[in-house]
Design an enzyme around this catalytic site. Structure first.
Site: not given
Length: 388
Positions: A85, A216, A290, A381
């Site tokens: 990004e 998770k 993770d 951006h």
């Protein structure tokens, strides 16, 4: 049906990775020359992945230095961030400059526990209640059974939750410098086997996870009781510095925080800030964490105040930041390099890494919040990202 090539003798070799890339080309017509370009021994991936085929190269940027006034992390750190990004690294870098010139970010690890949450099933609610009382009376023996499976993990306490004819338990462990999910699973299984063997009353069965560990995935129970490390990062930014560097005032920031709180409340969001997941994911991937733990780790509580002198107090609480500096993916070559850049590779460094990530996330919140307020969000951006 064509099967992916495997070797029973040794599946973690360059030759087997090449065989699988050739297989992909045969099956799809797509060659993978970039995926097959890596600098480490394929054998190092054993235990981290199956069917090793190559690598996905994600751009790595460097932000900083961020000035951290922590208990484990103290000083300036250059933070590796992996992302696709545009503007992300630049935005965090901008926040790091702001907070550095304001005197740095104070970071504290408030809590540190990892869970596995089995459920015990009975014929009725009274049997489940009686089991809960027995468990409390025999907790020392249960702890001994759990801790016999690990030299690192320590069972801190067990929470109990009752519903219908079920008794849901949350075994809470300290896990050293490992994230600890597998460690906790192994220890809790041993504890449950001991319980099933020694409990004198009736019991239908038990299941190792009743889904109250919320592995998770985010949950409100993690926000309240923590999962991983509960990290608080806070700083005071002078109003003059905000105006000079971010083109907004402390009062504007403060008022917008209240408006944003209402929006997050209406949406039912697990995070009343802007984008904690951005910084967490970027550092997680760079340092071998993770990546699925971003789901839990991104939950956040952002708070601001105006000081009597008109400056901005700003803080972020991450109630379930799950990080490791030992085990898992942290020993892979590029991930180890990034941890070494932070001085966070190996045992005894997990809290240091958590403090650096907490400070990094705070910098991103300040930078994006200011960009939105100053109407520089889209233009940034346009200039640095892929909007053009």
């Amino acid at each position: 049906m064509a099967r992916i090539p495997r070797s029973k003798e040794d599946d973690y070799t360059d030759d087997m990775a090449r065989a699988r890339r050739d297989f992909v080309e045969e099956q799809t017509g797509v060659a993978m020359p970039h995926t097959g370009s890596y600098s480490f021994d394929a054998a190092t991936t054993r235990g981290n992945i199956e069917h090793f085929t190559g690598v996905c190269q994600i751009p790595l940027g460097l932000a900083g230095p961020v000035l951290v006034n922590g208990e484990a992390a103290s000083g300036e750190f250059y933070v590796p961030m992996t992302t696709t990004e545009g503007t992300l690294v630049g935005s965090y870098n901008r926040g790091m400059r702001l907070t550095r010139e304001a005197g740095g970010i104070t970071v504290s690890v408030i809590d540190d526990v990892m869970q596995r949450a089995p459920v015990f099933i009975f014929a009725n609610a009274r049997e489940a209640r009686d089991f809960g009382a027995w468990l409390e009376a025999n907790l020392d023996a249960v702890r001994a059974a759990a801790e016999a499976t690990t030299s690192v993990g320590k069972l801190q306490f067990v929470q109990q939750f009752a519903a219908a004819r079920f008794r849901y338990l949350r075994f809470n462990y300290s896990t050293g410098d490992a994230a600890g999910q597998n460690m906790c699973g192994r220890a809790t299984r041993a504890a449950c086997l001991w319980i099933a063997e020694h409990y004198p009353g009736p019991m239908e069965r038990w299941v190792l996870s009743g889904n109250m560990d919320t592995d998770k995935k985010h949950s409100q129970i993690n926000t309240l009781y923590s999962r991983g490390k509960r990290v608080v990062a806070e700083c005071v930014i002078p109003d003059a510095l905000l105006r000079e560097q971010m083109h907004v005032s402390a009062e504007q920031f403060f008022v917008q925080r209240h408006i944003s709180n209402i929006g997050a409340q209406m949406a039912g969001s697990s995070n009343n800030g802007s984008h904690a997941a951005n910084g967490i994911a970027a550092v997680f991937i760079a340092t071998g964490q993770d990546e699925a733990n971003v789901a839990e780790s991104q939950a956040a509580i952002v708070h601001s105040e105006l000081t009597p002198s008109g400056d901005l107090y700003y803080s972020i609480t991450l109630p379930s930041l799950i990080v490791a500096t030992h085990g898992g993916g942290t020993g892979l070559p590029t991930q180890r390099e990034c941890l070494e850049v932070l001085g966070c590779f190996g045992k005894g460094k997990a809290r240091k890494l958590a403090e650096i990530i907490g400070a990094t996330v705070l910098c991103g919140e300040l930078s994006l919040g200011a960009a939105v307020l100053a109407d520089e969000w889209v233009s940034s951006h346009e200039q640095y990202g892929r909007n053009r």
